[in-house]
Design a protein around this motif. Sequence first.
Motif, short mmCIF file in Angstrom:
data_model
loop_
_atom_site.label_atom_id
_atom_site.label_comp_id
_atom_site.label_asym_id
_atom_site.label_seq_id
_atom_site.Cartn_x
_atom_site.Cartn_y
_atom_site.Cartn_z
N THR A 126 5.48 0.23 -1.76
CA THR A 126 7.28 -0.90 -1.74
C THR A 126 7.47 -1.81 -3.24
O THR A 126 5.99 -2.61 -2.40
CB THR A 126 7.34 -1.75 -0.69
OG1 THR A 126 7.63 -0.15 0.62
CG2 THR A 126 8.73 -1.65 -0.14
N ARG A 154 0.46 -1.33 0.09
CA ARG A 154 -0.23 -0.34 0.03
C ARG A 154 0.74 1.04 0.18
O ARG A 154 0.15 2.22 -0.27
CB ARG A 154 -0.86 0.17 0.81
CG ARG A 154 -1.74 -1.24 1.27
CD ARG A 154 -3.43 -0.63 2.52
NE ARG A 154 -3.51 0.29 2.12
CZ ARG A 154 -4.86 0.47 1.82
NH1 ARG A 154 -5.37 -0.60 0.80
NH2 ARG A 154 -5.56 1.54 1.54
N ASP A 155 1.82 1.39 0.35
CA ASP A 155 3.57 2.20 0.54
C ASP A 155 4.02 2.34 -0.61
O ASP A 155 4.60 3.33 -0.66
CB ASP A 155 3.63 2.24 1.52
CG ASP A 155 5.26 1.12 2.10
OD1 ASP A 155 4.43 0.14 1.41
OD2 ASP A 155 5.46 1.31 3.12
#
Length: 556
Positions: A231, A228-229
């Motif tokens: 990565t 979600r970030d």
Amino acid sequence: MKSDIEIARAASMKPIMDIAGTLGVPTDAVLQYGPYKAKISLDYISSLADRPDGNLILVTAMTPTPAGEGKTTTTVGLGDGLNRIGKNAIMCLREPSLGPCFGMKGGAAGGGHAQVVPMEDINLHFTGDFHAITSANNLLAALVDNHIYWGNGCAIDVRRVAWRRVIDMNDRALREIVCSLGGVANGFPREAGFDITVASEVMAILCLAMDLEDLERRLGNIVVGYTRDKTPVTAKEIEAAGAMTVLLKDALMPNLVQTLENNPAFVHGGPFANIAHGCNTVLATRTALKLAEFVVTEAGFGADLGAEKFFDIKCRKAGLKPAAAVIVATIRALKMHGGVKKEDLGQENVDAVKKGLANLGRHIRNVGQFGVPAVVAINAFTSDTEAEFRAVEDYCTELGVEAIPCTHWADGGKGTEALAKKVVELSDSGRSQFRPLYDDDLPLWDKVRTIARSIYAAEDIVADKAVRDQFRQLQDQGFGHFPICMAKTQYSFSTDPNLKGAPTGHVVAIREVRLSAGAEFIVVITGEIMTMPGLPRVPAANSIRLDEAGNVVGLF
């Protein structure tokens, strides 16, 4: 005149063990797939490391048109021609994809009397390499969805799964799909899609891998999705690389076949030339260089795509140093770039040829930017005239390059003897001072701008903020040293396929950027690039069948 398949079927092929024997390959290093095709073992290939390299010759072309240029045919014809004049030469070609064979383009084994055989096998299932690549690609896709189903330990955002499934067939219905329907037992529904196998990053990886260890490392670096970030999550993190390597261990071995004139040819790998780097495998090329005095290979589409990627990706990564380049042109294609309609190509039109020569001229200059000496091969058709040939020859002479008419389609290696002698002359001259177009440490955005300005004669490149942010993010994540793989229409120097000739001052708009972390390049997408083709209104498949004797007919 007989069709390509009729000519191929009438060929007198030698047992593949005899072909391997002419190269000095020992019997225990030849893995036969029937009497006329084989693979060369990786153990034997590794034993060749200390041998000196032969001369690497690239065959590229002017911007393609529906009239056809005959790059593969010229590659085969030149290899036969080199052998005819007493040189030990091997050809290195890509494997054909089933999709184009049953679609509109047809096969990719050469044509006329300049073919590699067995033509039917090469154009169809061959030694199973594409099936192995398809299976490895789809195993990874299955493992991604399975990882998400069983708890999603890597926290993959199901909205950001980047890995698509593939099939080696043209099928527009699979471009965009919704998968995992049917309830909890089938996983989490999401949008997905299929690409054609030759567009898979697994294909690109196989074609750039040096050995099995390098293959597994690259497969492990494939980015399958993001958290979600944002990565990246890799194939190694979901423990997929080992099993994928197992599926690909035989596919990595180069395929040995022969030409109609019984000369050796490696046919191995086949990445898309507009979405990937469009060259046969590094392993086949490096092996051939250890076994022959001359190695003739091709790069997909025109020199703006194929040659640029061959030089800036394949040669850069594999440490290859080409001795010379052959730029294929046809009178018919020059006329089309000069504004002549396809139905009028059979009529002499010297003015149109002269107008179309601007396209060829830019390719000649572009190849020169890499420090590689070039010769133009005019792939002759019966409708061509002496006045048209003379226009091309005079123009090329002004640029310091020789243009040589070739009749390999009709005459085989005999029709390329003059070209072969010129290639030897260029190789022996020591004129090649090969250098990539840009340095590794140049920022990614500037690499793309360099290609656009130097190769496409564009005024500049543009992209919206989201795409520019992607460039910065990739640079910050440590991928700035990767080369650029431009995804662009093959039909024009610009991003408009209808803009013929040698346009200048245009702007290259970047639509999307994709990280190929395993293949170790950045794909920069311009215009509408199709990674899953569709079949035409009347596909070639409609005419392909078996005759009463069990022979394949309709394949071309």
